[in-house]
Design an enzyme around this catalytic site. Structure first.
Site, short mmCIF file in Angstrom:
data_model
loop_
_atom_site.label_atom_id
_atom_site.label_comp_id
_atom_site.label_asym_id
_atom_site.label_seq_id
_atom_site.Cartn_x
_atom_site.Cartn_y
_atom_site.Cartn_z
N ARG A 144 -1.23 -27.58 40.89
CA ARG A 144 -2.53 -28.04 41.43
C ARG A 144 -3.25 -26.98 42.24
O ARG A 144 -4.08 -27.28 43.10
CB ARG A 144 -2.38 -29.31 42.27
CG ARG A 144 -1.82 -30.46 41.47
CD ARG A 144 -2.12 -31.79 42.12
NE ARG A 144 -1.66 -32.86 41.26
CZ ARG A 144 -0.43 -33.33 41.29
NH1 ARG A 144 0.44 -32.86 42.15
NH2 ARG A 144 -0.07 -34.29 40.46
N LYS A 173 -15.56 -18.44 39.14
CA LYS A 173 -15.62 -19.13 37.83
C LYS A 173 -14.40 -18.69 37.03
O LYS A 173 -14.20 -17.50 36.79
CB LYS A 173 -16.90 -18.75 37.08
CG LYS A 173 -18.10 -19.54 37.52
CD LYS A 173 -19.25 -19.32 36.55
CE LYS A 173 -20.47 -20.07 37.01
NZ LYS A 173 -21.64 -19.76 36.15
N GLU A 213 -24.77 -6.10 33.07
CA GLU A 213 -24.69 -7.05 34.19
C GLU A 213 -25.23 -6.43 35.48
O GLU A 213 -25.76 -7.13 36.33
CB GLU A 213 -23.24 -7.51 34.40
CG GLU A 213 -22.63 -8.27 33.23
CD GLU A 213 -23.03 -9.74 33.17
OE1 GLU A 213 -23.81 -10.21 34.02
OE2 GLU A 213 -22.56 -10.43 32.24
N LYS A 227 -24.34 -10.88 44.39
CA LYS A 227 -23.63 -12.05 43.85
C LYS A 227 -23.03 -12.87 44.99
O LYS A 227 -23.08 -14.10 44.97
CB LYS A 227 -22.54 -11.62 42.86
CG LYS A 227 -21.80 -12.83 42.32
CD LYS A 227 -21.31 -12.70 40.92
CE LYS A 227 -20.76 -14.05 40.46
NZ LYS A 227 -20.17 -14.00 39.15
N GLU A 257 -23.09 -23.86 41.32
CA GLU A 257 -24.23 -23.77 40.39
C GLU A 257 -25.03 -25.06 40.27
O GLU A 257 -25.25 -25.58 39.18
CB GLU A 257 -23.76 -23.28 39.01
CG GLU A 257 -24.91 -22.71 38.20
CD GLU A 257 -24.45 -22.02 36.93
OE1 GLU A 257 -23.52 -21.20 37.00
OE2 GLU A 257 -25.02 -22.31 35.88
N ARG A 290 -27.55 -20.35 41.60
CA ARG A 290 -26.53 -19.57 40.90
C ARG A 290 -26.86 -19.42 39.41
O ARG A 290 -26.44 -18.47 38.77
CB ARG A 290 -25.15 -20.20 41.09
CG ARG A 290 -24.05 -19.34 40.47
CD ARG A 290 -22.66 -19.71 40.95
NE ARG A 290 -21.69 -18.84 40.30
CZ ARG A 290 -20.42 -18.74 40.65
NH1 ARG A 290 -19.96 -19.45 41.65
NH2 ARG A 290 -19.61 -17.93 40.00
N ASN A 336 -27.33 -16.25 35.22
CA ASN A 336 -27.23 -16.38 33.76
C ASN A 336 -28.45 -15.79 33.05
O ASN A 336 -28.65 -16.03 31.86
CB ASN A 336 -27.07 -17.85 33.37
CG ASN A 336 -25.79 -18.41 33.95
OD1 ASN A 336 -24.76 -17.76 33.92
ND2 ASN A 336 -25.87 -19.59 34.52
N HIS A 385 -28.25 -14.79 29.46
CA HIS A 385 -27.00 -15.33 28.90
C HIS A 385 -27.21 -16.40 27.83
O HIS A 385 -26.35 -16.57 26.97
CB HIS A 385 -26.10 -15.88 30.01
CG HIS A 385 -25.37 -14.81 30.77
ND1 HIS A 385 -26.03 -13.83 31.48
CD2 HIS A 385 -24.05 -14.55 30.93
CE1 HIS A 385 -25.13 -13.03 32.04
NE2 HIS A 385 -23.93 -13.45 31.73
N HIS A 401 -25.15 -15.46 24.79
CA HIS A 401 -24.04 -16.27 24.28
C HIS A 401 -24.28 -16.66 22.82
O HIS A 401 -23.35 -16.68 22.01
CB HIS A 401 -23.85 -17.53 25.13
CG HIS A 401 -23.12 -17.26 26.41
ND1 HIS A 401 -23.15 -18.12 27.49
CD2 HIS A 401 -22.30 -16.24 26.77
CE1 HIS A 401 -22.40 -17.63 28.47
NE2 HIS A 401 -21.88 -16.49 28.06
N HIS A 410 -19.96 -8.57 25.21
CA HIS A 410 -20.66 -9.54 26.06
C HIS A 410 -21.83 -8.89 26.83
O HIS A 410 -22.95 -9.40 26.82
CB HIS A 410 -19.67 -10.18 27.04
CG HIS A 410 -20.33 -11.07 28.04
ND1 HIS A 410 -20.89 -12.29 27.71
CD2 HIS A 410 -20.57 -10.90 29.36
CE1 HIS A 410 -21.43 -12.83 28.79
NE2 HIS A 410 -21.25 -12.02 29.81
#
Ligand code: GLY
Length: 370
Positions: free
Chosen positions: A126, A148, A190, A231, A241, A245, A249, A252, A256, A270
């Site tokens: 956990r 993330k 990035e 960041k 987010e 946030r 992206n 992105h 993506h 990427h």
């Protein structure tokens, strides 16, 4: 003692706060730097086979020099590792290593290893703590910071995961020397993103210094530290987010979709998808009358000056038609109530979230970029 070759960026998240250390030779000091977060002198390292060949022995030696024992599991390198089978392998290995609740997992690698190891740490017993040692530019400026974590599934990238903040991030900029020029440039996508989304001054700095970053460690450290500081600010204001946030992206939704269309292969990395995506996001913004044509022209010129792909036509091989690309954009995590969300811009450094993009506009922008 403060090391002049090291910059510290604090990520202020209350009881989940941590530092990102950016500098030269950090792997060689890893034992000293990691010791304060350990309850017992033992860590489990997750890495990939390529990174292990380059950086695992120096890391383990540095840990040992501070009396820290370590065991390591090297997974195959590449995006295909970021799925259920290797997550299962990693978690079961960590249990075999008897990693306890108070122990620390170390993620040594790029975004794939950081995301997978972070997710393994999030679900093991956990939640156990983890330390990120990102070894790519992309991971140093983006994926290792902000918590993330996750894996890909057949339905899309990063669709399974958890927010789980690291306890420490060590961004050793010396390791970037081992990247291929293409991987370095992909990570640069990035870096440029930060200037484009929220800091026109930083974008100007990159226009001046970007081409020298690969060869100049001082400039590289400045660029990584500035990106991480941006960041950290965004993540501290919007950890999960709910709003701001999402600006991270930028590029992105397009990126993506292009990665999916090229089968997550070597055809498009990427960061290259993000770079093309940023150019398309500025094209779309100009076409919608949100910003002047000067902005997309500057984005395109800078990506070209960096030797990066910036257009759909820069991707080798055939791409699916516009409808198929738009359908792939619909699978993006940023879909809300079935509407496509884009990060658009009112100018360089002035990005915002929009739910208001007409598919016709999108088609015209894609057609022009082919
Ligand atoms: N890579 C985007 C984020 O961390 O939010």
């Amino acid at each position: 003692m403060t090391d002049p070759r090291m910059t510290t960026v604090h990520v202020p998240l209350g009881e989940r706060a941590y530092d990102v250390l950016i500098g030269q030779g950090l792997i060689g000091q890893a034992g000293l730097l990691i010791a304060p977060v350990l309850h017992r002198p033992r860590v489990a390292i997750l890495t990939d086979e390529t990174v292990a060949g380059l950086h695992l022995a120096p890391l383990q030696k540095a840990l040992q020099a501070s009396g820290i024992d370590s065991a390591a599991l090297a997974l195959p390198a590449g995006e295909a590792t970021k799925g259920w089978p290797h997550l299962t392998q990693a978690v079961e290995w960590l249990l075999e290593q008897r990693v306890e609740r108070r122990d620390v997992v170390v993620a040594l690698g790029g975004g794939v290893i950081g995301d997978l190891a972070g997710f393994a740490a999030a679900i093991l017993r956990r939640g156990v703590r983890f330390v990120q040692i990102p070894t790519t530019l992309l991971a140093q400026v983006d994926s290792s910071v902000g918590g993330k974590t996750g894996i890909n599934s057949a339905q899309g990238k990063n669709l399974i995961g958890a927010f789980h903040q690291p306890s420490l991030v060590l961004a050793d900029i010396d390791v970037l020397d081992t990247l291929t020029p293409r991987d370095f440039r992909a990570g640069y996508g990035e870096v440029a993103k930060y200037g484009l989304l929220g800091d026109a001054g930083f974008f100007e700095w990159l226009e001046r210094h970007g081409p020298d970053l690969a060869a100049d460690p001082a400039l590289r450290q400045q660029a990584v530290a500035h990106s991480v500081a941006m960041k950290a600010g965004i993540v501290s204001r919007d950890e999960t987010e709910q709003g701001e946030r999402a600006l991270l992206n930028l590029g992105h939704t397009f990126g993506h979709a292009l990665e999916a269309a090229t089968g997550y292969s070597d055809r498009l990395l990427h960061g290259e998808g993000v770079a093309i995506g940023c150019a398309l996001a500025f094209d779309l913004s100009a076409r919608m009358g949100l910003c002047s044509q000067e902005a997309p022209s500057r984005v395109l010129a800078h990506l070209r000056a960096m030797g990066m792909p910036a257009r759909l036509s820069d991707i080798p091989g055939d791409l699916p038609d516009d409808d198929a690309l738009i359908a792939l954009m619909g699978q993006d995590k940023k879909v809300v109530d079935g509407k496509l969300r884009f990060i658009l811009a009112r100018g360089i450094g002035e990005a915002f979230v929009s739910d208001d993009v007409q598919v016709d506009m999108l088609r015209r922008v894609l057609a022009e970029a082919r």
